[in-house]
Design an enzyme around this catalytic site. Sequence first.
Site, PDB file in Angstrom:
ATOM      1  N   ASP A   1       0.842  -1.187   0.000  1.00 39.33           N
ATOM      2  CA  ASP A   1       0.000   0.000   0.000  1.00 39.33           C
ATOM      3  C   ASP A   1       0.881   1.241   0.000  1.00 39.33           C
ATOM      4  O   ASP A   1       1.806   1.353   0.804  1.00 39.33           O
ATOM      5  CB  ASP A   1      -0.905  -0.024   1.242  1.00 39.33           C
ATOM      6  CG  ASP A   1      -2.045   0.972   1.133  1.00 39.33           C
ATOM      7  OD1 ASP A   1      -2.350   1.418   0.012  1.00 39.33           O
ATOM      8  OD2 ASP A   1      -2.630   1.304   2.184  1.00 39.33           O
TER       9      ASP A   1
ATOM     10  N   HIS B   1      -3.474  14.018   0.702  1.00 40.47           N
ATOM     11  CA  HIS B   1      -3.649  13.119   1.841  1.00 40.47           C
ATOM     12  C   HIS B   1      -2.435  13.185   2.765  1.00 40.47           C
ATOM     13  O   HIS B   1      -2.570  13.346   3.977  1.00 40.47           O
ATOM     14  CB  HIS B   1      -3.863  11.682   1.349  1.00 40.47           C
ATOM     15  CG  HIS B   1      -3.912  10.657   2.450  1.00 40.47           C
ATOM     16  ND1 HIS B   1      -4.921  10.634   3.394  1.00 40.47           N
ATOM     17  CD2 HIS B   1      -3.076   9.646   2.765  1.00 40.47           C
ATOM     18  CE1 HIS B   1      -4.708   9.629   4.235  1.00 40.47           C
ATOM     19  NE2 HIS B   1      -3.582   9.015   3.885  1.00 40.47           N
TER      20      HIS B   1
ATOM     21  N   ARG C   1       2.088  16.513  12.653  1.00 41.57           N
ATOM     22  CA  ARG C   1       3.304  17.340  12.708  1.00 41.57           C
ATOM     23  C   ARG C   1       2.993  18.684  12.068  1.00 41.57           C
ATOM     24  O   ARG C   1       3.386  18.954  10.928  1.00 41.57           O
ATOM     25  CB  ARG C   1       4.447  16.671  11.922  1.00 41.57           C
ATOM     26  CG  ARG C   1       4.930  15.326  12.456  1.00 41.57           C
ATOM     27  CD  ARG C   1       5.998  14.737  11.539  1.00 41.57           C
ATOM     28  NE  ARG C   1       5.490  14.567  10.182  1.00 41.57           N
ATOM     29  CZ  ARG C   1       4.820  13.480   9.779  1.00 41.57           C
ATOM     30  NH1 ARG C   1       4.602  12.479  10.599  1.00 41.57           N
ATOM     31  NH2 ARG C   1       4.381  13.398   8.535  1.00 41.57           N
TER      32      ARG C   1
ATOM     33  N   GLU D   1     -10.528   4.063   3.959  1.00 41.42           N
ATOM     34  CA  GLU D   1      -9.622   4.793   3.080  1.00 41.42           C
ATOM     35  C   GLU D   1      -9.993   4.473   1.641  1.00 41.42           C
ATOM     36  O   GLU D   1     -10.044   3.308   1.246  1.00 41.42           O
ATOM     37  CB  GLU D   1      -8.153   4.417   3.351  1.00 41.42           C
ATOM     38  CG  GLU D   1      -7.658   4.956   4.688  1.00 41.42           C
ATOM     39  CD  GLU D   1      -6.147   4.806   4.894  1.00 41.42           C
ATOM     40  OE1 GLU D   1      -5.546   3.898   4.287  1.00 41.42           O
ATOM     41  OE2 GLU D   1      -5.583   5.602   5.669  1.00 41.42           O
TER      42      GLU D   1
ATOM     43  N   GLU E   1      -9.258   4.084  -2.051  1.00 40.70           N
ATOM     44  CA  GLU E   1      -8.038   3.834  -2.816  1.00 40.70           C
ATOM     45  C   GLU E   1      -8.362   3.118  -4.130  1.00 40.70           C
ATOM     46  O   GLU E   1      -9.395   2.472  -4.255  1.00 40.70           O
ATOM     47  CB  GLU E   1      -7.065   2.949  -2.017  1.00 40.70           C
ATOM     48  CG  GLU E   1      -6.768   3.497  -0.628  1.00 40.70           C
ATOM     49  CD  GLU E   1      -5.546   2.867   0.028  1.00 40.70           C
ATOM     50  OE1 GLU E   1      -4.768   2.193  -0.672  1.00 40.70           O
ATOM     51  OE2 GLU E   1      -5.382   3.065   1.247  1.00 40.70           O
TER      52      GLU E   1
ATOM     53  N   ASP F   1      -9.312   0.476   2.322  1.00 45.85           N
ATOM     54  CA  ASP F   1      -8.274   0.041   3.261  1.00 45.85           C
ATOM     55  C   ASP F   1      -8.695   0.492   4.670  1.00 45.85           C
ATOM     56  O   ASP F   1      -8.219   1.487   5.186  1.00 45.85           O
ATOM     57  CB  ASP F   1      -6.936   0.668   2.850  1.00 45.85           C
ATOM     58  CG  ASP F   1      -5.782   0.146   3.689  1.00 45.85           C
ATOM     59  OD1 ASP F   1      -5.825  -1.021   4.093  1.00 45.85           O
ATOM     60  OD2 ASP F   1      -4.835   0.927   3.923  1.00 45.85           O
TER      61      ASP F   1
ATOM     62  N   TYR G   1       2.294   2.930  15.462  1.00 43.19           N
ATOM     63  CA  TYR G   1       2.941   3.099  14.153  1.00 43.19           C
ATOM     64  C   TYR G   1       4.420   3.463  14.196  1.00 43.19           C
ATOM     65  O   TYR G   1       5.113   3.305  13.195  1.00 43.19           O
ATOM     66  CB  TYR G   1       2.154   4.084  13.274  1.00 43.19           C
ATOM     67  CG  TYR G   1       2.534   5.536  13.389  1.00 43.19           C
ATOM     68  CD1 TYR G   1       2.100   6.298  14.458  1.00 43.19           C
ATOM     69  CD2 TYR G   1       3.312   6.143  12.401  1.00 43.19           C
ATOM     70  CE1 TYR G   1       2.430   7.630  14.541  1.00 43.19           C
ATOM     71  CE2 TYR G   1       3.652   7.479  12.487  1.00 43.19           C
ATOM     72  CZ  TYR G   1       3.209   8.225  13.555  1.00 43.19           C
ATOM     73  OH  TYR G   1       3.543   9.548  13.648  1.00 43.19           O
TER      74      TYR G   1
ATOM     75  N   LYS H   1      -4.239  -1.833  10.402  1.00 51.79           N
ATOM     76  CA  LYS H   1      -4.600  -1.998   8.989  1.00 51.79           C
ATOM     77  C   LYS H   1      -4.806  -3.456   8.598  1.00 51.79           C
ATOM     78  O   LYS H   1      -5.178  -3.727   7.461  1.00 51.79           O
ATOM     79  CB  LYS H   1      -3.460  -1.451   8.109  1.00 51.79           C
ATOM     80  CG  LYS H   1      -3.084  -0.014   8.383  1.00 51.79           C
ATOM     81  CD  LYS H   1      -3.849   0.911   7.496  1.00 51.79           C
ATOM     82  CE  LYS H   1      -3.322   2.332   7.611  1.00 51.79           C
ATOM     83  NZ  LYS H   1      -4.091   3.235   6.745  1.00 51.79           N
TER      84      LYS H   1
HETATM   85 CA    CA Z   1      -4.049   2.893   2.982  1.00 45.23          CA
END
Ligand code: CA
Length: 434
Positions: free
Chosen positions: A133, A140, A149, A205, A207, A239, A250, A259
């Site tokens: 992916d 995005h 951030r 998500e 995609e 997703d 993460y 995921k």
């Molecule tokens: Ca994704």
Amino acid sequence: MTSVAKPSWVEGANDAACEFSLANLPFGVVAGEGRGVRIGVRIGGSIVDCRALVESQCLARLDERVRAALTGDSLNEFMSLGREVWRSTRAELTRLLQRDCAELRDHPARGSIMLPQWAMTLRLPCVIGDYSDFYASLNHATNVGSMFRPDNPLLPNWKHMPIGYHGRSSSIVASGTPVQRPSGQTVQSDAGPPSFGPSKLLDYELEVGALIGTGNALGDPIDVDDALHHVFGLVLLNDWSARDIQKWEYQPLGPFLAKNFASTLSGWVVSLEALEPYRVALPARAAGDPEPLPYLRGSADVLYDIQLEVSIASAAMRAAGTPSTRISQGNFTQMYWSLAQMIAHHTSSGCNLRPGDLLASGTISGPTRQSRGCLLERTWRGTEPIQLSDGTERKFLHDGDEVIMRAWCEREGLPRIGFGECSGIVTPARSARR
Ligand code: CA
């Protein structure tokens, strides 16, 4: 000269609004009562049962190995045969389904070859091998980066290569399969401690996925100019993502359990040949953006003008017969990195792709609020909830919500090319020891 779809003898195929005219002819795998699992080709309101078609001798012009591949219960073998075979098979199907061709139209076995689409269920089109992916939409990556951030949304590598990760193929499911809310570790504050329980921030998500037809040998990278020759076709992909699990897990290695519980694939694989009229040149880089390194610089690289939309229907809306609420619209041309660049980058290390591998684009977001491709962005982390037509609001997904993605290509003078639906209903988490 316009290239409107040629007329077909199949009912519904010539309607202007038909997503599955003779110009499309997507492949899929279908199952139906008394029929088992078959490779199918969609046209109008019908599905061509490829096995029955081979048995009818209508495909006698194709090689024996092609006909054998079409009698299987997954597309992998056919996908591995390569672009010339895909083209010649599509040309034969086009010939047989044209209005003035009597061969299949008047065939005594036509009734058992042409199946009503309502009687069949779509399965996954192939055995998915490896799933990778990407994260290739600039909007995005900038939106998500700016939430986490604010001073430094895009990391220094982002405009130099298509960023991606290796995903999980075992939990990829066909459109229509219920998706169970995952449980996992989540935290109240960044430093923990964690607790274990159902995700509270379940997201989708939007995609586009590319299914690899022919692969490459280990150690033999695919050139960016050859990359699209390896693509059997495109599908839609949801997703599903658990944002609260993702946030805690993460770093430093990227997404893992947030995921891996489910990704939903649409059933009809739309060929690049069908999408050909909707190719657009990959836009030049904006002033100030770095030129990609030579191995990512195609001589005539392209994107595809595919319109995308996401709708949600709550359980209450479905019970009341209320239509789903459309919550976002986007376009695949919003990608910063092309499919060819993703394939070239993926294999530049020498990594081999195999028939049935899935490469997904990452969430596709445009520049406007309405074109953001996941709820994290669409509701800006829940600070801008959206309204459904049943009067409820959503920051993230509730149990019972059905997420429906649709995609199609449409332009004056060209046949409409549809992908159908990619949908799934969220079911409650299974209770687990906490
Ligand atoms: Ca994704």
